[in-house]
Design a protein around this motif. Sequence first.
Motif, PDB file in Angstrom:
ATOM      1  N   GLU A  38      16.153   5.522   1.301  1.00 46.44           N
ATOM      2  CA  GLU A  38      16.524   5.641  -0.103  1.00 46.44           C
ATOM      3  C   GLU A  38      15.271   5.575  -0.978  1.00 46.44           C
ATOM      4  O   GLU A  38      14.431   4.691  -0.790  1.00 46.44           O
ATOM      5  N   PRO A  39      15.122   6.496  -1.945  1.00 48.44           N
ATOM      6  CA  PRO A  39      13.908   6.536  -2.772  1.00 48.44           C
ATOM      7  C   PRO A  39      13.621   5.233  -3.508  1.00 48.44           C
ATOM      8  O   PRO A  39      12.468   4.894  -3.760  1.00 48.44           O
ATOM      9  N   ALA A  59     -13.394 -11.443  11.712  1.00 49.03           N
ATOM     10  CA  ALA A  59     -13.496 -12.387  12.827  1.00 49.03           C
ATOM     11  C   ALA A  59     -14.508 -11.942  13.869  1.00 49.03           C
ATOM     12  O   ALA A  59     -15.262 -12.755  14.419  1.00 49.03           O
ATOM     13  N   PHE A  60     -14.545 -10.618  14.144  1.00 52.77           N
ATOM     14  CA  PHE A  60     -15.429 -10.110  15.195  1.00 52.77           C
ATOM     15  C   PHE A  60     -16.708  -9.496  14.647  1.00 52.77           C
ATOM     16  O   PHE A  60     -17.519  -8.973  15.415  1.00 52.77           O
ATOM     17  N   LYS A  61     -16.865  -9.522  13.304  1.00 55.88           N
ATOM     18  CA  LYS A  61     -18.062  -8.948  12.666  1.00 55.88           C
ATOM     19  C   LYS A  61     -18.319  -7.525  13.181  1.00 55.88           C
ATOM     20  O   LYS A  61     -19.407  -7.199  13.665  1.00 55.88           O
ATOM     21  N   LEU A  62     -17.281  -6.700  13.082  1.00 57.14           N
ATOM     22  CA  LEU A  62     -17.348  -5.339  13.595  1.00 57.14           C
ATOM     23  C   LEU A  62     -18.213  -4.448  12.709  1.00 57.14           C
ATOM     24  O   LEU A  62     -18.211  -4.577  11.482  1.00 57.14           O
ATOM     25  N   ASP A  63     -18.919  -3.539  13.343  1.00 55.47           N
ATOM     26  CA  ASP A  63     -19.764  -2.580  12.630  1.00 55.47           C
ATOM     27  C   ASP A  63     -18.874  -1.517  11.977  1.00 55.47           C
ATOM     28  O   ASP A  63     -18.153  -0.793  12.657  1.00 55.47           O
ATOM     29  N   ARG A  64     -18.914  -1.423  10.667  1.00 52.31           N
ATOM     30  CA  ARG A  64     -18.048  -0.487   9.955  1.00 52.31           C
ATOM     31  C   ARG A  64     -18.330   0.965  10.320  1.00 52.31           C
ATOM     32  O   ARG A  64     -17.463   1.816  10.149  1.00 52.31           O
ATOM     33  N   ALA A  65     -19.526   1.256  10.799  1.00 48.49           N
ATOM     34  CA  ALA A  65     -19.851   2.632  11.172  1.00 48.49           C
ATOM     35  C   ALA A  65     -18.992   3.112  12.333  1.00 48.49           C
ATOM     36  O   ALA A  65     -18.796   4.326  12.510  1.00 48.49           O
ATOM     37  N   ASN A  66     -18.467   2.170  13.122  1.00 48.27           N
ATOM     38  CA  ASN A  66     -17.657   2.531  14.285  1.00 48.27           C
ATOM     39  C   ASN A  66     -16.159   2.338  14.040  1.00 48.27           C
ATOM     40  O   ASN A  66     -15.372   2.361  14.984  1.00 48.27           O
ATOM     41  N   LEU A  67     -15.790   2.140  12.783  1.00 54.52           N
ATOM     42  CA  LEU A  67     -14.388   1.893  12.463  1.00 54.52           C
ATOM     43  C   LEU A  67     -13.792   3.015  11.627  1.00 54.52           C
ATOM     44  O   LEU A  67     -14.473   3.613  10.798  1.00 54.52           O
ATOM     45  N   LEU A  68     -12.510   3.264  11.870  1.00 53.19           N
ATOM     46  CA  LEU A  68     -11.704   4.110  10.993  1.00 53.19           C
ATOM     47  C   LEU A  68     -10.635   3.199  10.406  1.00 53.19           C
ATOM     48  O   LEU A  68      -9.746   2.738  11.123  1.00 53.19           O
ATOM     49  N   THR A  69     -10.756   2.889   9.116  1.00 57.36           N
ATOM     50  CA  THR A  69      -9.864   1.898   8.507  1.00 57.36           C
ATOM     51  C   THR A  69      -9.197   2.446   7.245  1.00 57.36           C
ATOM     52  O   THR A  69      -9.341   1.870   6.153  1.00 57.36           O
ATOM     53  N   PRO A  70      -8.469   3.548   7.363  1.00 56.71           N
ATOM     54  CA  PRO A  70      -7.809   4.077   6.166  1.00 56.71           C
ATOM     55  C   PRO A  70      -6.634   3.202   5.733  1.00 56.71           C
ATOM     56  O   PRO A  70      -5.976   2.575   6.553  1.00 56.71           O
ATOM     57  N   SER A  71      -6.406   3.147   4.432  1.00 56.03           N
ATOM     58  CA  SER A  71      -5.185   2.540   3.904  1.00 56.03           C
ATOM     59  C   SER A  71      -4.101   3.611   3.904  1.00 56.03           C
ATOM     60  O   SER A  71      -4.314   4.715   3.396  1.00 56.03           O
ATOM     61  N   LEU A  72      -2.950   3.289   4.478  1.00 54.51           N
ATOM     62  CA  LEU A  72      -1.900   4.291   4.681  1.00 54.51           C
ATOM     63  C   LEU A  72      -0.618   3.903   3.968  1.00 54.51           C
ATOM     64  O   LEU A  72      -0.056   2.833   4.228  1.00 54.51           O
ATOM     65  N   HIS A  73      -0.172   4.774   3.086  1.00 52.96           N
ATOM     66  CA  HIS A  73       1.146   4.639   2.449  1.00 52.96           C
ATOM     67  C   HIS A  73       2.081   5.614   3.165  1.00 52.96           C
ATOM     68  O   HIS A  73       2.212   6.774   2.768  1.00 52.96           O
ATOM     69  N   LEU A  74       2.707   5.147   4.225  1.00 51.68           N
ATOM     70  CA  LEU A  74       3.545   6.033   5.036  1.00 51.68           C
ATOM     71  C   LEU A  74       4.816   6.449   4.312  1.00 51.68           C
ATOM     72  O   LEU A  74       5.533   7.336   4.774  1.00 51.68           O
ATOM     73  N   LYS A  75       5.068   5.821   3.183  1.00 51.45           N
ATOM     74  CA  LYS A  75       6.221   6.189   2.354  1.00 51.45           C
ATOM     75  C   LYS A  75       5.964   7.490   1.597  1.00 51.45           C
ATOM     76  O   LYS A  75       6.895   8.145   1.142  1.00 51.45           O
ATOM     77  N   TYR A  76       4.693   7.871   1.454  1.00 54.41           N
ATOM     78  CA  TYR A  76       4.352   9.094   0.740  1.00 54.41           C
ATOM     79  C   TYR A  76       4.957  10.309   1.439  1.00 54.41           C
ATOM     80  O   TYR A  76       5.206  10.289   2.653  1.00 54.41           O
ATOM     81  N   ASP A  77       5.135  11.398   0.683  1.00 56.30           N
ATOM     82  CA  ASP A  77       5.524  12.654   1.337  1.00 56.30           C
ATOM     83  C   ASP A  77       4.346  13.124   2.175  1.00 56.30           C
ATOM     84  O   ASP A  77       3.189  12.755   1.921  1.00 56.30           O
ATOM     85  N   PRO A  78       4.588  13.958   3.215  1.00 59.48           N
ATOM     86  CA  PRO A  78       3.522  14.312   4.175  1.00 59.48           C
ATOM     87  C   PRO A  78       2.263  14.893   3.551  1.00 59.48           C
ATOM     88  O   PRO A  78       1.152  14.560   3.988  1.00 59.48           O
TER      89      PRO A  78
END
Length: 278
Positions: A38-39, A59-78
């Motif tokens: 429902e909308p 926590a793991f002090k990960l290197d951001r160069a090796n990460l893909l961390t997009p914010s996702l609004h899966l409610k959006y239309d495709p």
Amino acid sequence: MVAETCYPVKVSFGHVRELAGKTRFLFLPTLIDMPVPEPGEVGYYCPMVQSNAYMVRSAFKLDRANLLTPSLHLKYDPDLLATEIADQVHEKLGVTKAQVKRALHYALERQHQYLKDLQVRGRDILESTPPYEPLVVVTGRPYNLYDERVNLRIGQNLSKIGITALPMDFVKVSDIDLGEFSSMYWGLGAQILRMAKRISASPNAFGLHLTNFGCGADSFIEHFYRHLMGSKPYLILELDEHSAVAGVMTRLEAFKNVIENTMQKSEWNQQTELKLSN
């Protein structure tokens, strides 16, 4: 861990620790919301899911160069979702926005077909189950339901004691009106409550809700779940890293006895009503 969390979040830290440094990129999205029928529904994921990428990265002090961390609004239309993803990952992956869009549309098409196939299978099982045989529908969050370590192989254990059971994703509930819970904030919570309404309206269906100690969202939803079940028997299993199969089996066997007694009582009542009407 830098703080106490629910069990699935602890498991996610283990997954990240196992994968870190072994892949070109580590995909750690920030999931904000989910598709809703429902909308007007909000459809948010819980704060622990939304913030998971930040917690493990710190926590793991990960290197951001090796990460893909997009914010996702899966409610959006495709198309809008594709734009959101492409803006955040296309340069790092060396692909065009058009390629991201095509890939997302293909993935969503396959995902929708998969869910449709699940529900067709679930409908077949529901229709083939005689009304005098009980059917248990297991509700919960996908990271609880489908990880055999987290759920302590609950599907196999239900089968061992002769209980026919279905995970909630096998049953279509998008057409069920949430009624007094229409303002439900959590997307997965709305799915669980829709399924609870379906269970409560089905004479031979019984509910088993799988959750975890420390789940803030479920601490509210369980009250609504109980309300919807009314006088119908149900079982809520709270699991964490200290849970053992033996204790779970004891509770499942007790639940089976309650279901069988309820079905026998219902059959006796029906026979009594039939005699009285004659």
